[in-house]
Design a protein around this motif. Sequence first.
Motif, PDB file in Angstrom:
ATOM      1  N   VAL A 299       9.427   1.906  33.468  1.00  0.00           N
ATOM      2  CA  VAL A 299       8.980   3.065  33.402  1.00  0.00           C
ATOM      3  C   VAL A 299       9.852   3.802  32.317  1.00  0.00           C
ATOM      4  CG1 VAL A 299       8.048   5.061  34.338  1.00  0.00           C
ATOM      5  CG2 VAL A 299       7.863   2.874  35.683  1.00  0.00           C
ATOM      6  N   CYS A 300       8.778   4.393  31.238  1.00  0.00           N
ATOM      7  CA  CYS A 300       9.510   5.407  30.278  1.00  0.00           C
ATOM      8  C   CYS A 300       8.927   6.712  30.568  1.00  0.00           C
ATOM      9  CB  CYS A 300       9.456   4.965  28.975  1.00  0.00           C
ATOM     10  SG  CYS A 300      10.279   6.215  27.617  1.00  0.00           S
ATOM     11  N   ALA A 301       9.903   7.870  30.765  1.00  0.00           N
ATOM     12  CA  ALA A 301       9.156   9.367  31.074  1.00  0.00           C
ATOM     13  C   ALA A 301       9.634   9.970  29.751  1.00  0.00           C
ATOM     14  CB  ALA A 301       9.693   9.744  32.177  1.00  0.00           C
ATOM     15  N   ILE A 302       8.755  10.423  29.132  1.00  0.00           N
ATOM     16  CA  ILE A 302       9.007  11.209  27.931  1.00  0.00           C
ATOM     17  C   ILE A 302       9.398  12.828  28.495  1.00  0.00           C
ATOM     18  CG2 ILE A 302       8.352  12.335  25.904  1.00  0.00           C
ATOM     19  CD1 ILE A 302       6.361  10.059  25.726  1.00  0.00           C
ATOM     20  N   ILE A 303      10.658  13.099  28.047  1.00  0.00           N
ATOM     21  CA  ILE A 303      11.162  14.598  28.408  1.00  0.00           C
ATOM     22  C   ILE A 303      10.703  15.312  27.051  1.00  0.00           C
ATOM     23  CG2 ILE A 303      12.919  16.061  29.232  1.00  0.00           C
ATOM     24  CD1 ILE A 303      11.946  13.548  30.918  1.00  0.00           C
ATOM     25  N   CYS A 304       9.694  15.957  26.972  1.00  0.00           N
ATOM     26  CA  CYS A 304       9.056  16.253  25.617  1.00  0.00           C
ATOM     27  C   CYS A 304       9.615  17.721  25.164  1.00  0.00           C
ATOM     28  CB  CYS A 304       7.563  16.208  25.809  1.00  0.00           C
ATOM     29  SG  CYS A 304       6.846  17.181  26.840  1.00  0.00           S
ATOM     30  N   GLY A 305      10.311  18.466  25.919  1.00  0.00           N
ATOM     31  CA  GLY A 305      10.528  19.839  25.352  1.00  0.00           C
ATOM     32  C   GLY A 305      11.882  20.592  26.153  1.00  0.00           C
ATOM     33  N   GLY A 306      12.627  21.192  25.533  1.00  0.00           N
ATOM     34  CA  GLY A 306      13.746  21.788  26.005  1.00  0.00           C
ATOM     35  C   GLY A 306      14.113  23.318  25.605  1.00  0.00           C
ATOM     36  N   ASN A 307      12.884  23.928  25.251  1.00  0.00           N
ATOM     37  CA  ASN A 307      12.960  25.218  24.744  1.00  0.00           C
ATOM     38  C   ASN A 307      12.953  26.253  26.073  1.00  0.00           C
ATOM     39  OD1 ASN A 307      13.315  25.065  22.091  1.00  0.00           O
ATOM     40  ND2 ASN A 307      11.239  24.534  21.805  1.00  0.00           N
ATOM     41  N   THR A 308      13.971  26.486  26.568  1.00  0.00           N
ATOM     42  CA  THR A 308      14.064  27.406  27.767  1.00  0.00           C
ATOM     43  C   THR A 308      15.617  27.811  27.831  1.00  0.00           C
ATOM     44  OG1 THR A 308      13.632  27.453  30.087  1.00  0.00           O
ATOM     45  CG2 THR A 308      14.706  25.511  29.316  1.00  0.00           C
ATOM     46  N   ASP A 309      15.744  28.851  28.773  1.00  0.00           N
ATOM     47  CA  ASP A 309      16.997  29.491  28.776  1.00  0.00           C
ATOM     48  C   ASP A 309      17.774  28.769  30.043  1.00  0.00           C
ATOM     49  OD1 ASP A 309      16.616  31.280  26.881  1.00  0.00           O
ATOM     50  OD2 ASP A 309      15.473  32.298  28.488  1.00  0.00           O
ATOM     51  N   ALA A 310      18.985  28.280  29.674  1.00  0.00           N
ATOM     52  CA  ALA A 310      19.746  27.362  30.591  1.00  0.00           C
ATOM     53  C   ALA A 310      20.093  28.323  31.777  1.00  0.00           C
ATOM     54  CB  ALA A 310      20.992  26.958  30.121  1.00  0.00           C
ATOM     55  N   VAL A 311      20.313  29.576  31.632  1.00  0.00           N
ATOM     56  CA  VAL A 311      20.637  30.522  32.884  1.00  0.00           C
ATOM     57  C   VAL A 311      19.589  30.532  33.863  1.00  0.00           C
ATOM     58  CG1 VAL A 311      19.348  32.662  31.866  1.00  0.00           C
ATOM     59  CG2 VAL A 311      21.397  32.756  33.308  1.00  0.00           C
ATOM     60  N   GLN A 312      18.420  30.255  33.595  1.00  0.00           N
ATOM     61  CA  GLN A 312      17.380  30.156  34.790  1.00  0.00           C
ATOM     62  C   GLN A 312      17.806  29.036  35.811  1.00  0.00           C
ATOM     63  OE1 GLN A 312      13.613  29.285  32.705  1.00  0.00           O
ATOM     64  NE2 GLN A 312      13.383  31.364  31.862  1.00  0.00           N
ATOM     65  N   PHE A 313      18.608  27.979  35.327  1.00  0.00           N
ATOM     66  CA  PHE A 313      18.896  27.025  36.310  1.00  0.00           C
ATOM     67  C   PHE A 313      20.338  27.538  37.219  1.00  0.00           C
ATOM     68  CE2 PHE A 313      17.167  24.754  32.786  1.00  0.00           C
ATOM     69  CZ  PHE A 313      16.118  24.400  33.401  1.00  0.00           C
TER      70      PHE A 313
END
Length: 313
Positions: A299-313
């Motif tokens: 199975v291949c899962a596409i992680i398609c975007g990363g435009n977020t603020d890391a501080v939210q984690f």
Amino acid sequence: MIPASEVRRTYELIGPFIRRTPIFEVSPVDFGMASNFRLFLKLELFQRSGSFKARGAAANLSLRDVPPAGVAAASGGNHGAAVADAAAQRGWPATIFVPEIANSAKTERIAAAEARLVIEGQRYADALQNCLEHCASTGALNIHAYDQRETILGQATLGLEIDEQLRAAGQSADTILVAVGGGGLIGGVSSWFRDTASVVGVEPETACALNAALEAGAIVDVDVSGIAADSLGARRIGELNFAILGQNGVRAIKVRDDDIRAAQERLWQTHRIVAEPGGATSLAALIGGQFRPEPNSLVCAIICGGNTDAVQF
């Protein structure tokens, strides 16, 4: 239909303007799953402008004539950032329309590319209407986020790239998991894998235009909300994409916002990958158990975007 020959030609044209993003195998156990299948992640969040949208934007600017007024786009944020970046690479003016729900990480990318940014309206549909009016009055070229053949061709190059990378490692995919908004990415990817792998669309329960269309047998409008609405919040699936997905026999499943958040957190905790909610939605189908892989499948899962603020984690 999106022929493989056109996808290959498009890939050659846009090659200088995009990145060949990495793919790597991870342990399903790290994500709380059984170890009876193989899991690969395609890290398209490392693409230029932070998402797969760079491919469709580059394809439009490579395959269509751009007028002196430049280009324009309506977007939840990622497509706008991609069009702004693609236009900046070639020295063309760009005007980007986004709704008020657009994430600041995405609008900052648009501004950094020196595009004209217009923030107006509550949802993507409002931004699209504003964009169409702008194009009608100025002659600018509208770069549609998903319901445009050139856009779909660009996104199809992601399927080609996954296929090439897996085959170079002596592997082939059984299933590709793809997050769905308006359907451009899954329309392109399913066109490439039409005869070789199953392509499954993954949507949030609160933004499920493809599921609704498949259930109704026709395109319908849906209400949109939830944590991934800024990237997967199309009110209806694209007409071109719905036709393509019907030809390709694509099915779709829905996931909860809690599953999406859990996928984001697991990506960060296990591999220090910061994905936005829409970018982690494909993986959420595995974490939430809505998709259960066949034993010994790949199975291949596409992680398609990363435009977020890391501080939210």
